[in-house]
Scaffold this active site. Sequence first.
Site, PDB file in Angstrom:
ATOM      1  N   TYR A  50      39.006  31.483  37.376  1.00 45.19           N
ATOM      2  CA  TYR A  50      40.004  32.373  36.788  1.00 45.19           C
ATOM      3  C   TYR A  50      41.243  31.610  36.320  1.00 45.19           C
ATOM      4  O   TYR A  50      42.055  32.155  35.563  1.00 45.19           O
ATOM      5  CB  TYR A  50      40.433  33.448  37.786  1.00 45.19           C
ATOM      6  CG  TYR A  50      39.326  34.374  38.242  1.00 45.19           C
ATOM      7  CD1 TYR A  50      38.071  34.382  37.622  1.00 45.19           C
ATOM      8  CD2 TYR A  50      39.519  35.234  39.316  1.00 45.19           C
ATOM      9  CE1 TYR A  50      37.056  35.225  38.060  1.00 45.19           C
ATOM     10  CE2 TYR A  50      38.513  36.083  39.754  1.00 45.19           C
ATOM     11  CZ  TYR A  50      37.284  36.070  39.127  1.00 45.19           C
ATOM     12  OH  TYR A  50      36.289  36.909  39.570  1.00 45.19           O
ATOM     13  N   HIS A 115      30.059  31.182  42.832  1.00 48.05           N
ATOM     14  CA  HIS A 115      30.330  32.225  41.845  1.00 48.05           C
ATOM     15  C   HIS A 115      29.065  32.763  41.166  1.00 48.05           C
ATOM     16  O   HIS A 115      28.995  33.939  40.805  1.00 48.05           O
ATOM     17  CB  HIS A 115      31.300  31.691  40.783  1.00 48.05           C
ATOM     18  CG  HIS A 115      32.128  32.744  40.137  1.00 48.05           C
ATOM     19  ND1 HIS A 115      33.416  32.534  39.732  1.00 48.05           N
ATOM     20  CD2 HIS A 115      31.856  34.031  39.812  1.00 48.05           C
ATOM     21  CE1 HIS A 115      33.896  33.642  39.184  1.00 48.05           C
ATOM     22  NE2 HIS A 115      32.973  34.566  39.228  1.00 48.05           N
ATOM     23  N   LEU A 195      33.986  49.780  36.897  1.00 46.90           N
ATOM     24  CA  LEU A 195      34.455  50.706  35.866  1.00 46.90           C
ATOM     25  C   LEU A 195      33.831  50.394  34.502  1.00 46.90           C
ATOM     26  O   LEU A 195      34.226  50.979  33.493  1.00 46.90           O
ATOM     27  CB  LEU A 195      35.982  50.665  35.763  1.00 46.90           C
ATOM     28  CG  LEU A 195      36.743  50.982  37.048  1.00 46.90           C
ATOM     29  CD1 LEU A 195      38.243  51.068  36.770  1.00 46.90           C
ATOM     30  CD2 LEU A 195      36.250  52.274  37.688  1.00 46.90           C
ATOM     31  N   ARG A 252      40.951  46.168  39.467  1.00 49.08           N
ATOM     32  CA  ARG A 252      41.890  45.254  38.809  1.00 49.08           C
ATOM     33  C   ARG A 252      42.675  46.006  37.751  1.00 49.08           C
ATOM     34  O   ARG A 252      42.105  46.764  36.966  1.00 49.08           O
ATOM     35  CB  ARG A 252      41.156  44.091  38.155  1.00 49.08           C
ATOM     36  CG  ARG A 252      42.083  42.950  37.690  1.00 49.08           C
ATOM     37  CD  ARG A 252      41.615  42.336  36.404  1.00 49.08           C
ATOM     38  NE  ARG A 252      41.729  43.285  35.306  1.00 49.08           N
ATOM     39  CZ  ARG A 252      41.343  43.046  34.068  1.00 49.08           C
ATOM     40  NH1 ARG A 252      40.773  41.919  33.764  1.00 49.08           N
ATOM     41  NH2 ARG A 252      41.486  43.954  33.122  1.00 49.08           N
ATOM     42  N   SER A 253      43.989  45.799  37.731  1.00 52.51           N
ATOM     43  CA  SER A 253      44.848  46.391  36.718  1.00 52.51           C
ATOM     44  C   SER A 253      46.171  45.647  36.716  1.00 52.51           C
ATOM     45  O   SER A 253      46.536  45.008  37.710  1.00 52.51           O
ATOM     46  CB  SER A 253      45.083  47.881  37.004  1.00 52.51           C
ATOM     47  OG  SER A 253      45.938  48.448  36.023  1.00 52.51           O
ATOM     48  N   ARG A 258      48.265  52.541  38.102  1.00 45.46           N
ATOM     49  CA  ARG A 258      46.816  52.472  38.294  1.00 45.46           C
ATOM     50  C   ARG A 258      46.459  51.649  39.519  1.00 45.46           C
ATOM     51  O   ARG A 258      45.475  51.946  40.209  1.00 45.46           O
ATOM     52  CB  ARG A 258      46.152  51.885  37.045  1.00 45.46           C
ATOM     53  CG  ARG A 258      46.170  52.845  35.863  1.00 45.46           C
ATOM     54  CD  ARG A 258      45.298  52.359  34.740  1.00 45.46           C
ATOM     55  NE  ARG A 258      45.472  53.183  33.551  1.00 45.46           N
ATOM     56  CZ  ARG A 258      45.615  52.724  32.319  1.00 45.46           C
ATOM     57  NH1 ARG A 258      45.600  51.411  32.118  1.00 45.46           N
ATOM     58  NH2 ARG A 258      45.752  53.540  31.301  1.00 45.46           N
ATOM     59  N   ASN A 262      44.052  53.261  42.342  1.00 42.73           N
ATOM     60  CA  ASN A 262      42.726  52.687  42.595  1.00 42.73           C
ATOM     61  C   ASN A 262      42.445  52.399  44.061  1.00 42.73           C
ATOM     62  O   ASN A 262      41.279  52.175  44.427  1.00 42.73           O
ATOM     63  CB  ASN A 262      42.536  51.417  41.771  1.00 42.73           C
ATOM     64  CG  ASN A 262      42.334  51.700  40.295  1.00 42.73           C
ATOM     65  OD1 ASN A 262      42.025  52.824  39.911  1.00 42.73           O
ATOM     66  ND2 ASN A 262      42.505  50.684  39.469  1.00 42.73           N
TER      67      ASN A 262
END
Length: 304
Positions: A50, A115, A195, A252-253, A258, A262
Amino acid sequence: MTDLSSTSRNKINMPLVGFGTYQLSTEEAESSVAEALRAGYRHIDSAEGYNNEKGTGNAIKKSGIAREEIFLTTKLFPGNTQWGVQEKTYDSTIATLKNQLKELQVDYVDLYLIHAPLASLRLEQWRALIELKKQGLTKHIGVSNYNEEAINEILEAGLEKPEINQIEFHPLCAQPELTQFLNKHSIASTAYSSLAPLSTWRTAEGQGGEVLAEKKQDAQSTIKEVASELNVSEAKLLLRWVLQNGYSVLTRSTNPQRIKENIDLFDFTIPQSQMQRLNDLNQNQAFAWAANGLNPMEAAPALK
């Protein structure tokens, strides 16, 4: 699994709702993880790939929350010769986590994952994870995007089994056979990209949410109907569906509202009849890596 609460944890003591940091810049990771910790998240999910672990570490360090109260996951990028990325060896796997700990500004992680099974050296990498656990640099070890065959390689080699498998999981990618296999071997499951069925998933430029969008359209009306009947958002419905299937889930956001919404998944239950409507949507269709042109669960090269 309907008897759930905000304090529920899985078999490795992981909080059931975690906050992920994929596709966040270093600055976004710092601000969003900080917001998540303020909202009550105590499970943070990161990865070498990431390229933002410094931001995640900054947020954890500045939070004032005791380290032992936060369940921190990160992942080894194993390398991929098809992408021109050198495969990690035993020694470089050890060195990678040590470097990640510096970036994250912690002495250990709670969970370290490979991963994806993209390297032919994956058993060598797994042996390194076992050693990292012995050294106390990670409390638990596991894999991500591993199918039954890749996990069986570990079992057949007589090595310690993964404690968890993190995979894409939602009504369009329910993977019932793999779920049954993981349950049989007492391997816990964590869901990401839950999502993905929504039209609002990964809509920013370059995030790849538009790939395979046509495969979601029929399911979206059912998801909308069920959410309306239960008077919850479509996002909360999908996240709760994951929990009731016995998985922990990552969200994630970058939107503070949100982020708060969540984690608030414990004030309603999806009735079995509605669970079945969502279960019936399954296509075993993966979306998360589609923009990269592969399904990581089907990309394992031959072992060296």
